[in-house]
Design an enzyme around this catalytic site. Structure first.
Site, mmCIF file in Angstrom:
data_model
loop_
_atom_site.group_PDB
_atom_site.id
_atom_site.type_symbol
_atom_site.label_atom_id
_atom_site.label_comp_id
_atom_site.label_asym_id
_atom_site.label_seq_id
_atom_site.Cartn_x
_atom_site.Cartn_y
_atom_site.Cartn_z
ATOM 1 N N ALA A 80 -17.873 -1.935 -29.368
ATOM 2 C CA ALA A 80 -16.816 -0.981 -29.030
ATOM 3 C C ALA A 80 -17.466 0.118 -28.199
ATOM 4 O O ALA A 80 -17.954 1.121 -28.729
ATOM 5 C CB ALA A 80 -16.178 -0.414 -30.292
ATOM 6 N N THR A 97 -18.612 9.124 -30.938
ATOM 7 C CA THR A 97 -18.769 7.716 -31.297
ATOM 8 C C THR A 97 -17.425 7.183 -31.788
ATOM 9 O O THR A 97 -16.393 7.803 -31.557
ATOM 10 C CB THR A 97 -19.921 7.563 -32.321
ATOM 11 O OG1 THR A 97 -20.172 6.173 -32.546
ATOM 12 C CG2 THR A 97 -19.613 8.236 -33.643
ATOM 13 N N ASN A 98 -17.412 6.013 -32.428
ATOM 14 C CA ASN A 98 -16.161 5.436 -32.942
ATOM 15 C C ASN A 98 -16.463 4.683 -34.227
ATOM 16 O O ASN A 98 -17.613 4.605 -34.669
ATOM 17 C CB ASN A 98 -15.507 4.547 -31.877
ATOM 18 C CG ASN A 98 -16.388 3.376 -31.499
ATOM 19 O OD1 ASN A 98 -16.648 2.486 -32.303
ATOM 20 N ND2 ASN A 98 -16.888 3.384 -30.265
ATOM 21 N N LEU A 99 -15.434 4.110 -34.833
ATOM 22 C CA LEU A 99 -15.556 3.552 -36.187
ATOM 23 C C LEU A 99 -15.958 2.081 -36.230
ATOM 24 O O LEU A 99 -15.877 1.456 -37.282
ATOM 25 C CB LEU A 99 -14.233 3.746 -36.947
ATOM 26 C CG LEU A 99 -13.912 5.205 -37.303
ATOM 27 C CD1 LEU A 99 -12.538 5.298 -37.958
ATOM 28 C CD2 LEU A 99 -14.983 5.761 -38.237
ATOM 29 N N SER A 100 -16.422 1.512 -35.122
ATOM 30 C CA SER A 100 -16.885 0.122 -35.170
ATOM 31 C C SER A 100 -18.041 -0.007 -36.168
ATOM 32 O O SER A 100 -18.992 0.768 -36.132
ATOM 33 C CB SER A 100 -17.365 -0.317 -33.781
ATOM 34 O OG SER A 100 -18.043 -1.553 -33.877
#
Ligand code: C5P
Length: 218
Positions: A99, A32-35
């Site tokens: 994102a 995943t990512n930090l959005s």
């Protein structure tokens, strides 16, 4: 929040993507990512306050459902695309804020991958669909708005991205720390040029962006 919000989008249908996507590796792991989802959720609330019927297609976030907004929860990019496609008919405005993971694991394991002494797993990736470009390529697309996060040459790269995805408006994040922050600074890029929205909370910027979009709808 404005004391009185003009109903710029009364009767309009708006679909917004927000947050990160989560791409599974196995039943308990993923990429995943930090959005945080804050900008997309703020836009959903601002569009609702402007009178629109809003569908918010959201990846996993810690945020509460905005008042009066229909939220669809998804995890993967493929699920996000399917949820958007299911709601896109008769939509006037599509705003892609999510994102989206560029890649997903080609074959997620059905069982938890076991740790084995002396051996490391390797993952093969495949490219995810570009949700924004897919919607923009529909025969009769809604007014499509994208976001761009660039660390340099923001206006130039944003305009190039706008052309590549064939969309009328792209919004550049000027603040390089936008991810997860409560405020931001935006650069609106369309065929007429660029317009700066100075640093403010994501709520205030969302109201200004919704007004800018409604002006462009005519
Ligand atoms: O190509 P890039 O990821 O930099 O473009 C960012 C814009 O495209 C954002 O509006 C994002 O929501 C959208 N996007 C998308 N699907 C993807 C990748 C990006 O909708 N797979």
């Amino acid at each position: 929040t404005a004391f009185f919000t003009p109903k710029h989008l009364a009767g309009k249908r708006v679909v917004i993507t927000a947050g990160p996507t989560f791409e599974p590796i196995d039943p308990v792991r993923g990429i995943t990512n930090l959005s945080s989802g804050k900008m997309g959720y703020a836009l959903a609330q601002a569009a609702q306050q402007a009178g629109a019927n809003v569908v918010l297609v959201s990846g996993p976030t810690a945020l509460a459902e905005p008042y009066g907004v229909q939220r669809m929860d998804v995890q993967t990019a493929q699920q996000m695309l399917a949820a958007v496609q299911a709601h896109i008919a008769d939509t006037d405005v599509f705003i892609a804020v999510a994102a989206v993971a560029d890649w997903r694991v080609a074959e997620p394991s059905a069982q938890k991958i076991k740790k084995q002494a002396g051996s490391l797993p390797s993952l093969a990736f495949v490219e995810n669909p570009d949700i924004l470009a897919t919607i923009a390529a529909l025969p009769n697309p809604p007014y499509c708005v994208g976001f761009a996060a660039e660390s340099e040459n923001l206006a130039e790269y944003a305009q190039a991205k706008r052309a590549k995805k064939n969309i009328p408006l792209i919004v550049g994040n000027v603040a390089q720390t936008a991810l997860g922050a409560d405020d931001n600074e935006l650069l609106l890029c369309d065929a007429a040029g660029t317009q700066r929205l100075p640093r403010a909370s994501k709520q205030v910027l969302a109201q200004q962006l919704i007004e800018a979009i409604s002006q462009r709808l005519g």
